[in-house]
Each structure stands twice: as C-alpha cells, then as structure tokens.
Design a protein around this motif. Structure first.
Motif, mmCIF file in Angstrom:
data_model
loop_
_atom_site.group_PDB
_atom_site.id
_atom_site.type_symbol
_atom_site.label_atom_id
_atom_site.label_comp_id
_atom_site.label_asym_id
_atom_site.label_seq_id
_atom_site.Cartn_x
_atom_site.Cartn_y
_atom_site.Cartn_z
ATOM 1 N N MET A 1 33.642 41.908 26.490
ATOM 2 C CA MET A 1 33.489 42.120 27.936
ATOM 3 C C MET A 1 34.776 42.642 28.584
ATOM 4 N N ILE A 2 35.890 42.097 28.158
ATOM 5 C CA ILE A 2 37.169 42.530 28.732
ATOM 6 C C ILE A 2 37.429 43.994 28.382
ATOM 7 N N LEU A 3 37.089 44.364 27.127
ATOM 8 C CA LEU A 3 37.298 45.741 26.705
ATOM 9 C C LEU A 3 36.405 46.699 27.507
ATOM 10 N N LEU A 4 35.165 46.289 27.736
ATOM 11 C CA LEU A 4 34.261 47.133 28.517
ATOM 12 C C LEU A 4 34.735 47.279 29.962
ATOM 13 N N THR A 5 35.273 46.187 30.517
ATOM 14 C CA THR A 5 35.799 46.260 31.892
ATOM 15 C C THR A 5 36.981 47.214 31.974
ATOM 16 N N ILE A 6 37.872 47.127 30.982
ATOM 17 C CA ILE A 6 39.038 48.044 30.965
ATOM 18 C C ILE A 6 38.589 49.494 30.855
ATOM 19 N N LEU A 7 37.625 49.746 29.946
ATOM 20 C CA LEU A 7 37.115 51.109 29.793
ATOM 21 C C LEU A 7 36.424 51.598 31.077
ATOM 22 N N LYS A 8 35.744 50.674 31.749
ATOM 23 C CA LYS A 8 35.073 51.033 33.002
ATOM 24 C C LYS A 8 36.084 51.492 34.055
ATOM 25 N N TRP A 9 37.165 50.708 34.227
ATOM 26 C CA TRP A 9 38.168 51.063 35.223
ATOM 27 C C TRP A 9 38.944 52.318 34.826
ATOM 28 N N LEU A 10 39.174 52.499 33.517
ATOM 29 C CA LEU A 10 39.823 53.735 33.065
ATOM 30 C C LEU A 10 38.948 54.954 33.352
ATOM 31 N N GLY A 11 37.635 54.809 33.142
ATOM 32 C CA GLY A 11 36.710 55.897 33.444
ATOM 33 C C GLY A 11 36.680 56.213 34.924
ATOM 34 N N ILE A 12 36.700 55.162 35.763
ATOM 35 C CA ILE A 12 36.715 55.389 37.217
ATOM 36 C C ILE A 12 37.999 56.103 37.646
ATOM 37 N N ALA A 13 39.132 55.679 37.082
ATOM 38 C CA ALA A 13 40.410 56.324 37.417
ATOM 39 C C ALA A 13 40.422 57.780 36.954
ATOM 40 N N LEU A 14 39.867 58.025 35.744
ATOM 41 C CA LEU A 14 39.820 59.397 35.242
ATOM 42 C C LEU A 14 38.926 60.275 36.110
ATOM 43 N N LEU A 15 37.787 59.729 36.559
ATOM 44 C CA LEU A 15 36.903 60.483 37.441
ATOM 45 C C LEU A 15 37.573 60.777 38.784
ATOM 46 N N CYS A 16 38.333 59.822 39.294
ATOM 47 C CA CYS A 16 39.054 60.051 40.559
ATOM 48 C C CYS A 16 40.086 61.171 40.407
ATOM 49 N N VAL A 17 40.822 61.159 39.272
ATOM 50 C CA VAL A 17 41.815 62.209 39.033
ATOM 51 C C VAL A 17 41.141 63.568 38.910
ATOM 52 N N LEU A 18 40.020 63.613 38.169
ATOM 53 C CA LEU A 18 39.286 64.873 38.028
ATOM 54 C C LEU A 18 38.738 65.354 39.374
ATOM 55 N N ALA A 19 38.272 64.427 40.199
ATOM 56 C CA ALA A 19 37.767 64.801 41.519
ATOM 57 C C ALA A 19 38.889 65.365 42.392
ATOM 58 N N LEU A 20 40.078 64.736 42.326
ATOM 59 C CA LEU A 20 41.211 65.249 43.095
ATOM 60 C C LEU A 20 41.624 66.639 42.620
ATOM 61 N N LEU A 21 41.633 66.842 41.300
ATOM 62 C CA LEU A 21 41.970 68.161 40.764
ATOM 63 C C LEU A 21 40.938 69.207 41.180
ATOM 64 N N LEU A 22 39.668 68.807 41.188
ATOM 65 C CA LEU A 22 38.620 69.735 41.610
ATOM 66 C C LEU A 22 38.770 70.103 43.087
ATOM 67 N N VAL A 23 39.061 69.105 43.916
ATOM 68 C CA VAL A 23 39.266 69.375 45.351
ATOM 69 C C VAL A 23 40.480 70.278 45.550
ATOM 70 N N LEU A 24 41.560 70.036 44.777
ATOM 71 C CA LEU A 24 42.760 70.861 44.887
ATOM 72 C C LEU A 24 42.473 72.305 44.479
ATOM 73 N N CYS A 25 41.726 72.470 43.388
ATOM 74 C CA CYS A 25 41.361 73.829 42.944
ATOM 75 C C CYS A 25 40.496 74.534 43.988
ATOM 76 N N MET A 26 39.550 73.807 44.581
ATOM 77 C CA MET A 26 38.702 74.402 45.609
ATOM 78 C C MET A 26 39.529 74.808 46.831
ATOM 79 N N CYS A 27 40.505 73.980 47.189
ATOM 80 C CA CYS A 27 41.366 74.323 48.330
ATOM 81 C C CYS A 27 42.202 75.565 48.021
#
Length: 279
Positions: A1-27
């Motif tokens: 469970m702890i490993l899945l929680t860590i992977l979940k938060w890492l995935g959320i952080a990675l998606l946030c970074v990708l979203a910021l990069l996408l917004v920056l590219c669009m700008c």
C-alpha cells in the motif's frame, strides 16, 4: 500500500509537470511577441523601443539616446545589472580613497587669471567686422554639404544592395535542380516570415530634400513606392529648395511562435542541411 501511494503521488507530480510544460509550450507558440520602436532624426539619430511577451512578463527595452541602454526584466525584476555593478564599484573606490560618494574629487588649483589688456590680432579684427550675410553663408554651407553627403551615401548603399541581389541571382543560375527547389522554398517562406514580422502600424513623418530638385524627385518616387501601403500613416514632405533630412517614425508589430515554427518546417531544414553538407 505504501508503495502504491508513493507511485500515485509521483504520477500526480509528473502529470503536473507535464501540464505546466504543455501550458508553457502553448504560451510560447500562441502568445505573440509585441514590439514598439520609435526612430527620430532631427540633429542626430536616436531610437528607443520596447519588446514584450506575455503581459510584460518578459520586457526588453533599449534606448540609444541616453544612459538607460538595454534593459531586460522578468516579472518586473532586472536581469542584467551591469550599470548597478559599475556604480557599486565606483562607490567602493571612492570610499576606499576617503572621498564621500556624493562629493566631487578635489580639483587642482586653478591658475591665476590675467585681467590685463587683451591682445587682438589684425585677423581677429577683420573677422569681427565681417558682414552678417557672409557669416550666415559660412555656417549654412557645411550643414547643406553634410546633409547632401548623407543622401549620396544612402544612394550608394541602395545601389550596392541591388548589385548584390543581382550577383546572388547570377549564382543561382548555376545551381542544380534540387538546389533551386530549396532556394525557392527559402525565398517563399522567408518572404512570408518578413511579411509576418513587418510592422502592422507605421505612423510618423519624413521631411527630406537635396539641393538638386531632380535628385529630390527621384528619391520621392522611390519613397512613395516603399510607403504605398502606409500612405495614411506616414507623411512624406519633400523640400526642393534646401538639403534637409529629419523625421520621426513609430513602428508597431508582433510575432507568433506558431507561424515561425510552420515556416521553418516548410523549408525542410533536415533536407537543406544534408544538401549543404553534400556540397
């Protein structure tokens, strides 16, 4: 469970970074870079302007007439602090020498002035008694010759430019078929890029003239062709009596990254590089 929680938060952080990069590219692609340039020529040339992007998040200003120079600001904070660093160094040197920052350095003792009878030569007396008309002619002639020399230099530069273009076209004739296709792509897309970068609004006035009315008429014809699309914004005032050149022009335009990217892709840069390497 702890490993899945860590992977979940890492995935959320990675998606946030990708979203910021996408917004920056669009700008970068869809938010235009705007510029406003003002050029003035009265007694001497001067130019100042502003280039901004994304509601002045990036703000570049330059000024040739003054001590401001070129300044780059990001979120309102200056990036280059050369002037500040130079002023700090000068203040440190003054503090080290024991001179206050606001005071001036002590100058040498001025020599005593001689208030005796001034000596006036015969040539100086003749110059003092010159007629005012001759003095005015002496002051007006150099300025007229200087302004006429500016037009002659400008005309020589235009001739050299057209001769260089003719030489380029002579060289193009000796290029093979693939090279001609690449050159055609470069010229077509380069023209579209210049049209996109070219200012959308031009306002101002130009007052020019030479001592030769025929030469003034030739320049007026060329200027009329160049400023045909901006006839309502730029006033061209010819002067057929005297040599003069002065005016003020303001340029406003913008550039979008998506247009630049499309034009670069159309040129086939990989194909162009491989062709140049083969040569």
């Amino acid at each position: 469970m702890i490993l899945l929680t860590i992977l979940k938060w890492l995935g959320i952080a990675l998606l946030c970074v990708l979203a910021l990069l996408l917004v920056l590219c669009m700008c970068i692609l869809f938010v235009p870079v705007r510029y406003h340039i003002s050029v003035t020529c009265m007694d001497r040339w001067s130019a100042h302007g502003v280039v901004s992007w994304m509601f002045h998040i990036l703000h570049l200003s330059f000024d040739t007439d003054g001590k401001k120079g070129t300044r780059l600001r990001i979120f309102g904070f200056p990036v280059s602090a050369r002037e500040n660093a130079g002023s700090r160094k000068r203040k440190r040197k003054k503090k080290a020498s024991g001179v206050p920052a606001g005071s001036r350095e002590p100058s040498q003792k001025e020599p005593e002035k001689d208030f005796g009878k001034p000596e006036v030569s015969l040539t100086e007396v003749k110059q003092m008694h010159k007629e005012p008309e001759s003095m005015e002619n002496e002051t007006m002639e150099p300025s007229g010759k200087k302004k006429r020399s500016r037009f002659i230099a400008l005309r020589n530069r235009v001739k050299k430019f057209f001769l260089s273009i003719k030489g380029i076209f002579d060289k193009i004739k000796a290029v093979d078929r693939e090279g001609l296709q690449l050159i055609r792509l470069l010229l077509v897309n380069g023209g579209k890029l210049l049209k996109h970068i070219f200012p959308k609004k031009v306002r101002g006035w130009i007052h020019f003239g030479t001592s030769d009315p025929a030469q003034t008429g030739e320049i007026l014809g060329a200027v009329s062709i160049l400023f045909a699309m901006y006839g309502q914004g730029v006033r061209v005032i010819p002067d057929f009596d005297q040599a003069v050149f002065e005016g003020k022009v303001e340029l406003r335009g913008s550039l979008m990254g998506i247009i630049l990217l499309i034009l670069v892709i159309r040129v086939h840069p990989i194909r162009l590089v491989s062709y140049l390497d083969g040569k």
